[in-house]
Design a protein around this motif. Sequence first.
Motif, mmCIF file in Angstrom:
data_model
loop_
_atom_site.group_PDB
_atom_site.id
_atom_site.type_symbol
_atom_site.label_atom_id
_atom_site.label_comp_id
_atom_site.label_asym_id
_atom_site.label_seq_id
_atom_site.Cartn_x
_atom_site.Cartn_y
_atom_site.Cartn_z
ATOM 1 N N GLN A 22 -3.082 8.819 13.368
ATOM 2 C CA GLN A 22 -1.876 9.158 14.127
ATOM 3 C C GLN A 22 -0.993 7.940 14.297
ATOM 4 O OE1 GLN A 22 -2.548 10.808 18.027
ATOM 5 N NE2 GLN A 22 -0.379 11.013 18.442
ATOM 6 N N ASP A 23 0.288 8.131 14.058
ATOM 7 C CA ASP A 23 1.325 7.100 14.187
ATOM 8 C C ASP A 23 1.288 6.055 13.082
ATOM 9 O OD1 ASP A 23 2.588 8.122 16.567
ATOM 10 O OD2 ASP A 23 0.810 7.486 17.645
ATOM 11 N N ALA A 24 0.585 6.351 11.990
ATOM 12 C CA ALA A 24 0.599 5.450 10.837
ATOM 13 C C ALA A 24 1.987 5.470 10.201
ATOM 14 C CB ALA A 24 -0.442 5.877 9.811
ATOM 15 N N VAL A 25 2.395 4.340 9.689
ATOM 16 C CA VAL A 25 3.663 4.212 8.988
ATOM 17 C C VAL A 25 3.346 4.213 7.491
ATOM 18 C CG1 VAL A 25 5.681 2.744 8.611
ATOM 19 C CG2 VAL A 25 4.669 2.923 10.897
ATOM 20 N N VAL A 26 4.056 5.087 6.757
ATOM 21 C CA VAL A 26 3.792 5.294 5.334
ATOM 22 C C VAL A 26 5.082 5.163 4.549
ATOM 23 C CG1 VAL A 26 2.903 6.926 3.624
ATOM 24 C CG2 VAL A 26 1.964 6.943 5.941
ATOM 25 N N ARG A 27 5.086 4.323 3.528
ATOM 26 C CA ARG A 27 6.217 4.272 2.599
ATOM 27 C C ARG A 27 6.043 5.403 1.596
ATOM 28 N NH1 ARG A 27 5.887 -0.230 -0.673
ATOM 29 N NH2 ARG A 27 7.886 0.400 -1.549
ATOM 30 N N VAL A 28 7.118 6.122 1.296
ATOM 31 C CA VAL A 28 7.058 7.225 0.340
ATOM 32 C C VAL A 28 6.530 6.721 -1.008
ATOM 33 C CG1 VAL A 28 8.447 8.913 -0.940
ATOM 34 C CG2 VAL A 28 8.845 8.556 1.510
ATOM 35 N N ALA A 29 6.896 5.505 -1.387
ATOM 36 C CA ALA A 29 6.431 4.928 -2.655
ATOM 37 C C ALA A 29 4.926 4.695 -2.669
ATOM 38 C CB ALA A 29 7.164 3.621 -2.934
ATOM 39 N N ASP A 30 4.292 4.688 -1.492
ATOM 40 C CA ASP A 30 2.851 4.424 -1.392
ATOM 41 C C ASP A 30 2.020 5.695 -1.284
ATOM 42 O OD1 ASP A 30 3.235 1.707 -1.571
ATOM 43 O OD2 ASP A 30 3.184 1.369 0.590
ATOM 44 N N MET A 31 2.582 6.825 -1.710
ATOM 45 C CA MET A 31 1.808 8.064 -1.732
ATOM 46 C C MET A 31 2.007 8.740 -3.079
ATOM 47 S SD MET A 31 3.841 10.939 0.532
ATOM 48 C CE MET A 31 3.879 10.053 2.056
ATOM 49 N N GLY A 32 0.970 9.443 -3.516
ATOM 50 C CA GLY A 32 1.125 10.125 -4.784
ATOM 51 C C GLY A 32 -0.017 11.065 -5.105
ATOM 52 N N TYR A 33 0.294 11.988 -6.003
ATOM 53 C CA TYR A 33 -0.653 12.998 -6.442
ATOM 54 C C TYR A 33 -1.014 12.742 -7.901
ATOM 55 C CZ TYR A 33 -2.304 17.666 -7.866
ATOM 56 O OH TYR A 33 -3.022 18.710 -8.374
ATOM 57 N N MET A 44 -1.248 3.243 4.106
ATOM 58 C CA MET A 44 -0.557 3.301 5.392
ATOM 59 C C MET A 44 -0.814 2.040 6.203
ATOM 60 S SD MET A 44 -3.098 5.795 7.617
ATOM 61 C CE MET A 44 -3.212 7.102 6.451
ATOM 62 N N ASN A 45 0.070 1.826 7.162
ATOM 63 C CA ASN A 45 -0.148 0.825 8.200
ATOM 64 C C ASN A 45 -0.452 1.632 9.458
ATOM 65 O OD1 ASN A 45 0.547 -1.161 6.359
ATOM 66 N ND2 ASN A 45 2.676 -1.204 6.997
ATOM 67 N N ARG A 60 -2.108 -3.147 14.136
ATOM 68 C CA ARG A 60 -1.935 -2.279 12.964
ATOM 69 C C ARG A 60 -2.875 -2.778 11.879
ATOM 70 N NH1 ARG A 60 1.372 2.038 12.866
ATOM 71 N NH2 ARG A 60 2.941 2.027 14.493
ATOM 72 N N LYS A 61 -3.390 -1.826 11.091
ATOM 73 C CA LYS A 61 -4.306 -2.154 10.002
ATOM 74 C C LYS A 61 -3.852 -1.452 8.736
ATOM 75 C CE LYS A 61 -8.453 -3.264 10.929
ATOM 76 N NZ LYS A 61 -9.888 -3.257 11.060
ATOM 77 N N ARG A 62 -3.989 -2.127 7.616
ATOM 78 C CA ARG A 62 -3.701 -1.509 6.316
ATOM 79 C C ARG A 62 -4.869 -0.589 5.991
ATOM 80 N NH1 ARG A 62 0.664 -0.182 3.551
ATOM 81 N NH2 ARG A 62 0.581 -0.697 1.350
ATOM 82 N N ALA A 63 -4.567 0.635 5.579
ATOM 83 C CA ALA A 63 -5.613 1.621 5.319
ATOM 84 C C ALA A 63 -5.191 2.536 4.176
ATOM 85 C CB ALA A 63 -5.887 2.452 6.574
ATOM 86 N N ALA A 64 -6.198 3.178 3.576
ATOM 87 C CA ALA A 64 -5.970 4.162 2.517
ATOM 88 C C ALA A 64 -6.518 5.501 2.983
ATOM 89 C CB ALA A 64 -6.665 3.726 1.236
ATOM 90 N N LEU A 65 -5.778 6.568 2.671
ATOM 91 C CA LEU A 65 -6.216 7.930 2.954
ATOM 92 C C LEU A 65 -6.229 8.661 1.623
ATOM 93 C CD1 LEU A 65 -6.948 10.158 4.991
ATOM 94 C CD2 LEU A 65 -4.492 10.561 5.282
ATOM 95 N N ASP A 66 -7.358 9.271 1.295
ATOM 96 C CA ASP A 66 -7.576 9.847 -0.023
ATOM 97 C C ASP A 66 -8.136 11.254 0.120
ATOM 98 O OD1 ASP A 66 -8.169 9.929 -2.861
ATOM 99 O OD2 ASP A 66 -10.221 9.374 -2.385
#
Length: 143
Positions: A22-33, A44-45, A60-66
Amino acid sequence: MTDLKLIALDTEDLEVVSAHAQDAVVRVADMGYARKNQRFALLMNRFAWESDTPRGKGVRKRAALDFRGVTHAAYAGFDPAAPEGVLELLTIGFETTDAPSGIVELRFAGGGTVRLTVDCLEARLTDLGAAWAASGKPAHVLD
């Protein structure tokens, strides 16, 4: 602070992942299918709600959601081709369509959504090690 490594295989698990994202900041360029691999991922941050700095602005922590087993991805409320776009993740939900298949929905502030059609629910949230002081603690207006 310990790095998180969470996996969600049911809706109860996904609620825990959603709370940590919750409240993570995501750049559109950092997501993909990746259709061929049936995976959807984003970097995300995330705001570390579990950090023990109650009086400070937090961490804030750098994290990946997969997400695995993804057969389709749809975007609404933002331009997925706009790499400079920035989104704030509010919640992640799952709705069963034909068990164990279903729809994962990532909801962002301002009405943006990502809908993932999945064979079954499998999500992983992994901290990547980088952490820094947050510029402020997220706050939400409650009706």
